[in-house]
Design an enzyme around this catalytic site. Structure first.
Site, PDB file in Angstrom:
ATOM      1  NE  ARG A 112      -3.351  -0.079  -0.312  1.00  9.06           N
ATOM      2  CZ  ARG A 112      -4.080   0.102  -1.414  1.00  9.06           C
ATOM      3  NH1 ARG A 112      -4.409  -0.959  -2.367  1.00  9.06           N
ATOM      4  NH2 ARG A 112      -4.594   1.221  -1.932  1.00  9.06           N
ATOM      5  CG  HIS A 114       7.868  -5.346  -7.435  1.00  7.29           C
ATOM      6  ND1 HIS A 114       6.954  -4.109  -7.284  1.00  7.29           N
ATOM      7  CD2 HIS A 114       7.309  -6.171  -8.343  1.00  7.29           C
ATOM      8  CE1 HIS A 114       6.299  -4.351  -8.676  1.00  7.29           C
ATOM      9  NE2 HIS A 114       6.598  -5.565  -9.204  1.00  7.29           N
ATOM     10  CE1 TYR A 157      -0.923  -3.459  -5.155  1.00 11.31           C
ATOM     11  CE2 TYR A 157       0.971  -5.056  -4.802  1.00 11.31           C
ATOM     12  CZ  TYR A 157      -0.318  -4.565  -4.582  1.00 11.31           C
ATOM     13  OH  TYR A 157      -1.112  -5.073  -3.776  1.00 11.31           O
ATOM     14  CG  HIS A 194       4.137  -2.113 -11.545  1.00  6.31           C
ATOM     15  ND1 HIS A 194       2.958  -2.434 -11.277  1.00  6.31           N
ATOM     16  CD2 HIS A 194       4.934  -3.234 -11.854  1.00  6.31           C
ATOM     17  CE1 HIS A 194       3.024  -3.805 -10.853  1.00  6.31           C
ATOM     18  NE2 HIS A 194       4.157  -4.016 -11.129  1.00  6.31           N
ATOM     19  CD  GLU A 234       6.450  -6.443 -13.434  1.00  6.25           C
ATOM     20  OE1 GLU A 234       6.497  -5.643 -12.615  1.00  6.25           O
ATOM     21  OE2 GLU A 234       5.692  -7.192 -13.655  1.00  6.25           O
ATOM     22  CG  ASP A 269       4.858 -10.220 -15.646  1.00  7.74           C
ATOM     23  OD1 ASP A 269       4.404 -11.297 -16.248  1.00  7.74           O
ATOM     24  OD2 ASP A 269       4.811 -10.001 -14.326  1.00  7.74           O
ATOM     25  CG  HIS A 326       2.754  -8.000 -16.706  1.00  3.56           C
ATOM     26  ND1 HIS A 326       3.548  -7.283 -16.041  1.00  3.56           N
ATOM     27  CD2 HIS A 326       1.597  -8.556 -15.978  1.00  3.56           C
ATOM     28  CE1 HIS A 326       2.842  -7.191 -14.726  1.00  3.56           C
ATOM     29  NE2 HIS A 326       1.972  -8.212 -14.707  1.00  3.56           N
ATOM     30  CG  HIS A 346       8.376 -10.402 -12.679  1.00  2.58           C
ATOM     31  ND1 HIS A 346       7.559  -9.282 -12.503  1.00  2.58           N
ATOM     32  CD2 HIS A 346       9.359 -10.527 -11.770  1.00  2.58           C
ATOM     33  CE1 HIS A 346       8.301  -8.750 -11.690  1.00  2.58           C
ATOM     34  NE2 HIS A 346       9.133  -9.270 -11.077  1.00  2.58           N
ATOM     35  CG  ASP A 352      -1.543  -7.642 -14.231  1.00  2.00           C
ATOM     36  OD1 ASP A 352      -1.050  -8.634 -13.987  1.00  2.00           O
ATOM     37  OD2 ASP A 352      -0.996  -6.449 -13.831  1.00  2.00           O
ATOM     38  CG  HIS A 396       0.297 -12.720 -12.331  1.00  2.30           C
ATOM     39  ND1 HIS A 396       1.466 -12.598 -11.538  1.00  2.30           N
ATOM     40  CD2 HIS A 396       0.121 -11.739 -12.996  1.00  2.30           C
ATOM     41  CE1 HIS A 396       1.895 -11.386 -11.996  1.00  2.30           C
ATOM     42  NE2 HIS A 396       1.160 -10.823 -12.779  1.00  2.30           N
ATOM     43  CD  GLU A 453       5.786 -10.716 -10.310  1.00  2.68           C
ATOM     44  OE1 GLU A 453       5.353 -10.851 -11.500  1.00  2.68           O
ATOM     45  OE2 GLU A 453       6.158  -9.837  -9.778  1.00  2.68           O
TER      46      GLU A 453
HETATM   47 ZN    ZN Z   1       1.121  -8.713 -13.020  1.00  2.00          ZN
HETATM   48 FE    FE Z   2       5.123  -8.734 -12.629  1.00  2.00          FE
HETATM   49 FE    FE Z   3       5.241  -6.107 -10.864  1.00  2.00          FE
END
Ligand code: ZN
Ligand code: FE
Ligand code: FE
Length: 276
Positions: free
Chosen positions: A37, A67, A70, A107, A142, A176, A179, A211, A224, A226, A256
């Site tokens: 967050r 990372h 996000y 991102h 990414e 990724d 992605h 990824h 998006d 996964h 991920e």
């Molecule tokens: Zn993703």
């Molecule tokens: Fe990713």
């Molecule tokens: Fe990511």
């Protein structure tokens, strides 16, 4: 060496993550630098970091992947949101200076209706403020699925950002698999031509990490979501090609997928079993 790992919780520190990844058969891991967050980071525990640096040398952990939360968006239409993202990334990079070898993935952001050009310019401005020539970490953009107004859905957008940044020797790319397939790069049918295109547009020397995720949605869905390895639209044979590809096989791979630790352990074992 096959560098393989997964996303882990950072709540118990670096040494804990290192032991955890070894216990499930991996030799690298990804983690969020702070609460996703985007709140404040934990106090730096230099004792934990020094132990981790020693331990990773002795146990074949060559590199780890941090990372960024996000939720940060350095190309938001709100000045305070952009500022928060920049300050967070600067602080994260300062902390990562203490780690032997790490990459820092983020991102690129969502332009929220301002348009791709405006968004890209904000990202360039942000990176020009964030990057230092004495930093220890390469920052990775990414590749994104193109959900909503996400930037980074095409290799051209990534390249445009890199070209605009002064200290772009500090920049790389994390690809990724969920992605890029979601964004419309057919790594299922044409992995080699996608890599050719990446090389032509961005340059494969920029590619630093993968990824490795299956996808819940068909080609070019821009959603998006996964999926576990082998259970989505990419499927096991795609991953066999990806992890053994001459141009990819030396990069670190990070799962991920929607898993707990035991699920990751199985996927790592499976990927090791099909690695040539
Ligand atoms: Zn993703
Ligand atoms: Fe990713
Ligand atoms: Fe990511």
């Amino acid at each position: 060496m096959f560098k393989i790992g997964c996303h882990l919780s950072a709540s118990k520190g670096y040494m804990h993550m290192a032991k955890e990844i070894l216990s499930i058969g991996g030799n690298t891991f990804q983690f969020f630098t702070r609460n996703p967050r985007g709140g404040t980071a934990k106090e730096l525990d230099l004792d934990d970091i020094n132990k981790f640096n020693e331990f990773s040398k002795d146990n074949g952990i060559e590199v780890i992947l941090a990372h960024a939360p996000y939720t940060i968006n350095v190309c938001s239409d709100k000045e305070e949101t952009r500022r928060f993202g920049i300050d967070t990334m600067k602080d994260d990079l300062m902390r990562l200076d203490y780690i032997n070898k790490s990459y820092y993935n983020f991102h690129p952001g969502s332009h929220v209706g301002q348009g791709v050009e405006v968004g890209i310019n904000y990202i360039i401005d942000a990176l020009n403020e964030i990057l230092r020539d004495d930093q220890n970490t390469i920052v990775l953009l990414e590749t994104m699925a193109g959900k909503g107004s996400e930037i980074g859905r095409s290799f051209e957008e990534i390249k445009q950002i890199i070209d605009g940044v002064k200290l772009n020797s500090k920049l790389g790319v994390c690809l990724d698999t969920c992605h890029v397939y979601d964004a419309g790069y057919d790594i299922l049918q044409n992995l080699d031509s996608v890599l050719d295109e990446f090389d032509r547009v961005v340059g494969l020397e920029r590619l630093k990490a993968i990824h490795i995720n299956d996808t819940k949605n068909p080609f070019e869905s821009h959603k998006d979501r996964h999926e576990k390895i082998g259970e989505g639209y990419l499927g096991n044979s795609a991953f066999e090609k990806i992890i053994n590809n001459e141009r990819l096989k030396d990069l670190p791979f990070y799962l991920e997928t929607p898993n707990e630790l035991d699920g990751y352990e199985k996927e790592i074992a499976y990927l090791k079993s099909i690695r040539k």
